[in-house]
Design a protein around this motif. Structure first.
Motif, PDB file in Angstrom:
ATOM      1  N   GLU A  87      -0.488 -15.939  13.480  1.00 32.91           N
ATOM      2  CA  GLU A  87       0.476 -15.021  12.882  1.00 32.91           C
ATOM      3  C   GLU A  87      -0.012 -14.534  11.515  1.00 32.91           C
ATOM      4  N   MET A  88      -0.616 -15.421  10.746  1.00 33.99           N
ATOM      5  CA  MET A  88      -1.087 -15.037   9.421  1.00 33.99           C
ATOM      6  C   MET A  88      -2.176 -13.970   9.511  1.00 33.99           C
ATOM      7  N   LEU A  89      -3.068 -14.120  10.504  1.00 37.04           N
ATOM      8  CA  LEU A  89      -4.149 -13.160  10.672  1.00 37.04           C
ATOM      9  C   LEU A  89      -3.761 -11.988  11.577  1.00 37.04           C
ATOM     10  N   ARG A  90      -2.526 -12.009  12.061  1.00 34.89           N
ATOM     11  CA  ARG A  90      -1.997 -10.924  12.905  1.00 34.89           C
ATOM     12  C   ARG A  90      -2.860 -10.696  14.149  1.00 34.89           C
ATOM     13  N   ILE A  91      -3.175 -11.789  14.823  1.00 33.70           N
ATOM     14  CA  ILE A  91      -3.932 -11.710  16.066  1.00 33.70           C
ATOM     15  C   ILE A  91      -2.981 -11.248  17.176  1.00 33.70           C
TER      16      ILE A  91
END
Length: 409
Positions: free
Chosen positions: A126-130
């Motif tokens: 989620e942090m890297l918006r995968i």
């Protein structure tokens, strides 16, 4: 394989697109059962191939935190492979791209590779918006992401991005080296070079990794320059204008690029303007004195000519007018009659001054000093009108109370 069949059968919303990226929004229910079986067979073949070559492939790390720490310690870039159990193209890359000998050698020697199971690292995903799989992330040792690659890519494409990452790392190393060089200049007292290098780094957005240290060093140099400026300001009254100019020039050069240097430059400009104005005034006065001396010479006023030439030689020796005065003085001294006349005039002036001094003593209530001065005139200028005037004043003082008078030569 049985687990894979169950996972695929139970996830109807998962599809593998032709672009090489597994899309979560696909609908498996639209596919015929034969197609599903075909895909499962392909997966089995890919898995088998990957398993047979795993021993000679990339040495993947499985813990993200551990990989980050290793990247920092070894100063190597990160290669993160985000994958899932059901991702077809992930297995395809494992069997093809990640088995390419060039890719394997390059990644194992120059990168810290980590294979991330998306189902276990939801917070990181989620942090890297995968959004899809596979997704490759290439990052520098400090964690700064350079490239995010979604979907299947072949060995040639991946090689391009790996080389670009290593080039960026090389540039970063160059920035670090430039910073260290600037810090060495600072320690050695080469402040102007250090300031220029630090400002260059801060102006480069690609050198963001060294900006904090560069800004701290630049602030230290600004503070040091300000201290030097304040010290110079406190000594201004004790310095000559020439000394102030030299010190302000030194400050502006040693700390070039700082605010204090700019202010020193302005102060230096003001001092130079004042000096030029003073020099212009001196030049005008020297010209006036020389013109008067020449006029005195023409009018045979030899003593006045001597005095003006003497002043030019004493006060304006650095100007060409002093040389002209020296030549005029030599012409005057070469004629004995002229010098004799000048000496007589000097004698007259001295007598006049001595009588004026005696009268000044009387006006100040010092008759004894006045009497001594009148007697000196009698000795120095016998048989002159000055001696006669002095004798009369002494007689008046002896006969009665003091009567001040105004002596006029």
């Amino acid at each position: 394989m049985k687990l894979r069949l169950q996972a695929l059968a139970g996830n109807a919303g998962i599809s593998a697109s032709d672009s090489g990226k597994c899309d979560l929004s696909g609908v498996w229910q639209r596919l015929a059962l034969g197609h599903v079986v075909c895909w499962l067979f392909v997966c089995w073949i890919i898995d088998a191939a990957a398993f047979s070559q795993q021993a000679d492939g990339i040495a993947w790390r499985t813990q993200y935190a551990q990989a980050r720490r290793e990247a920092r310690e070894k100063h190597l870039p990160l290669l993160l492979d985000f994958t899932t159990e059901w991702c077809v193209h992930c297995r395809r890359m494992d069997a093809t791209t990640f088995q390419d000998p060039t890719i394997v050698a390059l990644v194992n020697s120059r990168f810290v590779p980590a294979k991330i199971d998306a189902s276990r690292e939801q917070a990181l995903v989620e942090m890297l918006r995968i959004r899809g799989y596979p997704t490759l992330v290439l990052a520098l040792p400090d964690g700064r992401i350079l490239h995010t690659l979604e979907g299947y890519i072949d060995a040639g494409q991946l090689k391009h991005y790996l080389d670009a990452t290593l080039a960026a790392l090389g540039e970063r190393d160059a920035y670090a080296q430039a910073l260290e060089s600037a810090l060495r200049d600072q320690q050695a007292g080469h402040y102007a070079q250090a300031i220029a290098a630090l400002k260059k780094l801060l102006a480069d957005p690609q050198a963001l990794s060294v900006h904090q240290r560069a800004r701290m060093a630049l602030n230290e140099l600004e503070a040091l320059a300000r201290q030097e400026q304040q010290k110079l300001a406190s000594l201004e009254t004790e310095l000559t204008p020439q000394e102030r100019e030299l010190l302000y020039q030194d400050l502006s050069q040693r700390f070039a690029g700082t605010v204090a240097s700019q202010e020193a430059q302005r102060a230096l400009s003001d001092l130079k303007a004042q000096r030029q104005q003073t020099e212009q005034q001196r030049l005008q006065l020297a010209n006036a004195l020389l013109a008067s001396a020449r006029l005195d010479y023409e009018q045979q006023n030899w003593l006045a000519c001597l005095e003006r030439c003497d002043r030019l030689l004493r006060e304006f020796a650095d100007l060409p007018q002093a040389q002209d005065a020296q030549r005029l003085l030599e012409q005057l001294k070469s004629q004995t009659e002229r010098m004799h006349t000048a000496c007589e005039r000097v004698t007259e002036r001295l007598g006049e001054l001595q009588l004026a001094l005696a009268e000044s003593w009387l006006r100040q209530g010092e008759p004894q000093l006045a009497i001594e001065t009148f007697r000196k005139v009698l000795i120095m200028f016998p048989d002159t009108r000055y001696a006669e005037l002095a004798r009369r004043r002494l007689q008046h003082l002896a006969e009665g109370p003091f009567q001040p008078t105004q002596f006029s030569p």
